[in-house]
Design a protein around this motif. Sequence first.
Motif, PDB file in Angstrom:
ATOM      1  N   HIS A 120      51.911  26.352  28.126  1.00 46.59           N
ATOM      2  CA  HIS A 120      52.391  27.656  28.592  1.00 46.59           C
ATOM      3  C   HIS A 120      51.482  28.777  28.090  1.00 46.59           C
ATOM      4  CE1 HIS A 120      55.461  31.072  28.541  1.00 46.59           C
ATOM      5  NE2 HIS A 120      55.230  30.812  29.805  1.00 46.59           N
ATOM      6  N   LYS A 121      51.045  28.682  26.841  1.00 47.87           N
ATOM      7  CA  LYS A 121      50.136  29.691  26.280  1.00 47.87           C
ATOM      8  C   LYS A 121      48.794  29.697  27.016  1.00 47.87           C
ATOM      9  CE  LYS A 121      52.084  29.528  21.595  1.00 47.87           C
ATOM     10  NZ  LYS A 121      51.822  29.150  20.176  1.00 47.87           N
ATOM     11  N   VAL A 122      48.298  28.513  27.355  1.00 52.26           N
ATOM     12  CA  VAL A 122      47.020  28.411  28.083  1.00 52.26           C
ATOM     13  C   VAL A 122      47.132  29.085  29.449  1.00 52.26           C
ATOM     14  CG1 VAL A 122      45.433  26.788  29.201  1.00 52.26           C
ATOM     15  CG2 VAL A 122      46.261  26.315  26.898  1.00 52.26           C
ATOM     16  N   LEU A 123      48.238  28.851  30.124  1.00 56.05           N
ATOM     17  CA  LEU A 123      48.438  29.447  31.446  1.00 56.05           C
ATOM     18  C   LEU A 123      48.548  30.973  31.367  1.00 56.05           C
ATOM     19  CD1 LEU A 123      50.974  26.950  33.068  1.00 56.05           C
ATOM     20  CD2 LEU A 123      48.517  27.135  33.491  1.00 56.05           C
ATOM     21  N   LEU A 124      49.206  31.478  30.334  1.00 56.77           N
ATOM     22  CA  LEU A 124      49.313  32.928  30.164  1.00 56.77           C
ATOM     23  C   LEU A 124      47.938  33.557  29.924  1.00 56.77           C
ATOM     24  CD1 LEU A 124      52.525  33.296  27.955  1.00 56.77           C
ATOM     25  CD2 LEU A 124      52.277  33.742  30.404  1.00 56.77           C
ATOM     26  N   LYS A 125      47.098  32.857  29.185  1.00 54.31           N
ATOM     27  CA  LYS A 125      45.731  33.348  28.956  1.00 54.31           C
ATOM     28  C   LYS A 125      44.955  33.353  30.271  1.00 54.31           C
ATOM     29  CE  LYS A 125      41.729  32.696  25.941  1.00 54.31           C
ATOM     30  NZ  LYS A 125      41.141  31.894  24.846  1.00 54.31           N
ATOM     31  N   ASP A 126      45.154  32.298  31.064  1.00 51.38           N
ATOM     32  CA  ASP A 126      44.508  32.231  32.370  1.00 51.38           C
ATOM     33  C   ASP A 126      44.979  33.373  33.261  1.00 51.38           C
ATOM     34  OD1 ASP A 126      42.933  31.282  34.399  1.00 51.38           O
ATOM     35  OD2 ASP A 126      44.335  29.724  35.055  1.00 51.38           O
ATOM     36  N   PHE A 127      46.262  33.712  33.161  1.00 50.66           N
ATOM     37  CA  PHE A 127      46.824  34.831  33.929  1.00 50.66           C
ATOM     38  C   PHE A 127      46.101  36.131  33.577  1.00 50.66           C
ATOM     39  CE2 PHE A 127      49.702  38.335  34.651  1.00 50.66           C
ATOM     40  CZ  PHE A 127      50.338  38.027  35.847  1.00 50.66           C
ATOM     41  N   ASP A 128      45.908  36.385  32.291  1.00 53.47           N
ATOM     42  CA  ASP A 128      45.222  37.608  31.851  1.00 53.47           C
ATOM     43  C   ASP A 128      43.788  37.645  32.363  1.00 53.47           C
ATOM     44  OD1 ASP A 128      47.492  38.448  30.535  1.00 53.47           O
ATOM     45  OD2 ASP A 128      46.896  37.612  28.604  1.00 53.47           O
ATOM     46  N   ASN A 129      43.114  36.492  32.339  1.00 55.39           N
ATOM     47  CA  ASN A 129      41.725  36.431  32.819  1.00 55.39           C
ATOM     48  C   ASN A 129      41.649  36.718  34.317  1.00 55.39           C
ATOM     49  OD1 ASN A 129      40.807  35.793  30.249  1.00 55.39           O
ATOM     50  ND2 ASN A 129      40.886  33.593  30.593  1.00 55.39           N
ATOM     51  N   LYS A 131      43.766  38.422  36.044  1.00 57.06           N
ATOM     52  CA  LYS A 131      44.106  39.826  36.275  1.00 57.06           C
ATOM     53  C   LYS A 131      42.905  40.724  35.992  1.00 57.06           C
ATOM     54  CE  LYS A 131      48.007  42.943  35.610  1.00 57.06           C
ATOM     55  NZ  LYS A 131      49.282  43.168  34.883  1.00 57.06           N
ATOM     56  N   ALA A 132      42.129  40.367  34.975  1.00 62.34           N
ATOM     57  CA  ALA A 132      40.913  41.129  34.671  1.00 62.34           C
ATOM     58  C   ALA A 132      39.909  41.015  35.820  1.00 62.34           C
ATOM     59  CB  ALA A 132      40.301  40.626  33.370  1.00 62.34           C
ATOM     60  N   SER A 133      39.818  39.817  36.407  1.00 63.85           N
ATOM     61  CA  SER A 133      38.926  39.622  37.554  1.00 63.85           C
ATOM     62  C   SER A 133      39.368  40.469  38.734  1.00 63.85           C
ATOM     63  CB  SER A 133      38.912  38.138  37.962  1.00 63.85           C
ATOM     64  OG  SER A 133      38.414  37.334  36.915  1.00 63.85           O
ATOM     65  N   GLY A 135      40.849  43.346  38.569  1.00 65.18           N
ATOM     66  CA  GLY A 135      40.439  44.716  38.293  1.00 65.18           C
ATOM     67  C   GLY A 135      38.981  44.955  38.643  1.00 65.18           C
ATOM     68  N   SER A 136      38.129  43.982  38.372  1.00 59.28           N
ATOM     69  CA  SER A 136      36.703  44.101  38.696  1.00 59.28           C
ATOM     70  C   SER A 136      36.483  44.163  40.205  1.00 59.28           C
ATOM     71  CB  SER A 136      35.935  42.915  38.107  1.00 59.28           C
ATOM     72  OG  SER A 136      36.043  42.897  36.693  1.00 59.28           O
ATOM     73  N   ILE A 137      37.225  43.333  40.931  1.00 56.14           N
ATOM     74  CA  ILE A 137      37.096  43.323  42.394  1.00 56.14           C
ATOM     75  C   ILE A 137      37.523  44.662  42.977  1.00 56.14           C
ATOM     76  CG2 ILE A 137      38.028  42.313  44.506  1.00 56.14           C
ATOM     77  CD1 ILE A 137      38.152  39.643  43.029  1.00 56.14           C
ATOM     78  N   GLU A 138      38.633  45.206  42.493  1.00 58.11           N
ATOM     79  CA  GLU A 138      39.118  46.501  43.001  1.00 58.11           C
ATOM     80  C   GLU A 138      38.126  47.614  42.717  1.00 58.11           C
ATOM     81  OE1 GLU A 138      42.871  46.674  41.003  1.00 58.11           O
ATOM     82  OE2 GLU A 138      43.964  45.763  42.686  1.00 58.11           O
ATOM     83  N   GLU A 168      45.866  38.090  43.887  1.00 61.86           N
ATOM     84  CA  GLU A 168      47.175  38.745  43.891  1.00 61.86           C
ATOM     85  C   GLU A 168      48.284  37.758  44.232  1.00 61.86           C
ATOM     86  OE1 GLU A 168      46.109  43.362  45.108  1.00 61.86           O
ATOM     87  OE2 GLU A 168      46.322  41.851  46.669  1.00 61.86           O
ATOM     88  N   SER A 169      48.001  36.881  45.192  1.00 59.07           N
ATOM     89  CA  SER A 169      48.988  35.866  45.563  1.00 59.07           C
ATOM     90  C   SER A 169      49.200  34.865  44.439  1.00 59.07           C
ATOM     91  CB  SER A 169      48.525  35.140  46.830  1.00 59.07           C
ATOM     92  OG  SER A 169      49.408  34.098  47.167  1.00 59.07           O
ATOM     93  N   ASP A 170      48.103  34.445  43.814  1.00 56.77           N
ATOM     94  CA  ASP A 170      48.171  33.461  42.728  1.00 56.77           C
ATOM     95  C   ASP A 170      48.969  33.991  41.540  1.00 56.77           C
ATOM     96  OD1 ASP A 170      47.563  30.936  41.713  1.00 56.77           O
ATOM     97  OD2 ASP A 170      45.814  31.682  40.630  1.00 56.77           O
ATOM     98  N   LEU A 171      48.844  35.295  41.288  1.00 53.96           N
ATOM     99  CA  LEU A 171      49.532  35.912  40.152  1.00 53.96           C
ATOM    100  C   LEU A 171      50.916  36.437  40.519  1.00 53.96           C
ATOM    101  CD1 LEU A 171      46.603  37.934  38.511  1.00 53.96           C
ATOM    102  CD2 LEU A 171      47.283  35.564  38.152  1.00 53.96           C
ATOM    103  N   GLY A 172      51.258  36.390  41.800  1.00 52.67           N
ATOM    104  CA  GLY A 172      52.568  36.874  42.223  1.00 52.67           C
ATOM    105  C   GLY A 172      52.739  38.359  42.027  1.00 52.67           C
TER     106      GLY A 172
END
Length: 328
Positions: A120-129, A131-133, A135-138, A168-172
């Motif tokens: 679960h912790k690994v997935l949350l870290k992946d979520f943050d990464n 989300k950062a990507s 932000g770069s695309i936007e 956006e879809s992947d992160l809901g």
Amino acid sequence: MTEKSEINPYVEIPEETNVVVKNQNSLEIDKDFLLEKYKLRLDFYKFILGTVVLGVFSTIVTTIIQWKEIKLKQQDIEQKHFSQFKDDVMTKKLIERIRFAQYFSLLAPPDSKKAWEEYHKVLLKDFDNRKASLGSIEKNLEIIAERGNDASYTILINQLQKSKEEIESDLGLIPNILNTPYDIWIEKVRKKEPIVEGGTFLWAQAIVMKDGTVKPPTTTQVRENIEKMALELQKIQNQLNSQIEIVRWYYPVPINRRIGGNPDSHTTGQGVDIKVKGYTAKQLAAKLKDWPYGMGTHPNSFPDVLHLDMKEGKRRFGDIFNSQSDNP
């Protein structure tokens, strides 16, 4: 009664002496009987104690075996339950995998709970990464938007837009994904496609900038806001029985920032500036006094342009109804 002595028949032997001899023999017999009785009683107690201990031991062993069987069955059920979802869930969106891991981290047995917590912790870290990507695309999309409508950017815009929507879809992060390539929006403008089927307001009026560049809505929410405003404008046009001219509608963030517009109105598709032939902005506002959202004028710079928006709350600014407030 007395007996005569064998040695001396004239000497009599008392009867009590004979009784004593008999009593001594009886005591010896009683001792043997009591000893045998104790032995029997001891054997009985040993039997009872052995039976109880054996019964208790057997019960404990049986309970342990049953507990082990239940544990194995539980693990087997959990394994089957997990197997039913594993292959399917692992191909799902990241947000769904996070929820799946969180569920098992809370309900899994102790021997596997720790592993689920770590996953679960690994997935949350992946979520943050991810989300950062996003932000770069936007940010890259904003930079391209400032450079105009060069055809060479079309492929890049489509690629960035597709990546943005996938993340956006992947992160809901949004309920629906705006999956419309940039060239499709160009086609909507070229064909003068109406925003709402059967309506008179066109996508070209909403997303074409003053310099002729096409700036499509970046999210489903922005598109829906533009569609809602088109429906309201259609009602106003029918009420006035006069053609509404669109002065300004949707502006992307970089352009809106450059011209000093409010970021919560035109950038979300909720704000539009209009004018109607034969009306000043103040006269038009009087006709639309029941508008339930934001409305205002710019009497010094654009006396015939009326601003409408659909942000929550009935607000007025400019010279209408003698009310002053900030620009929309």
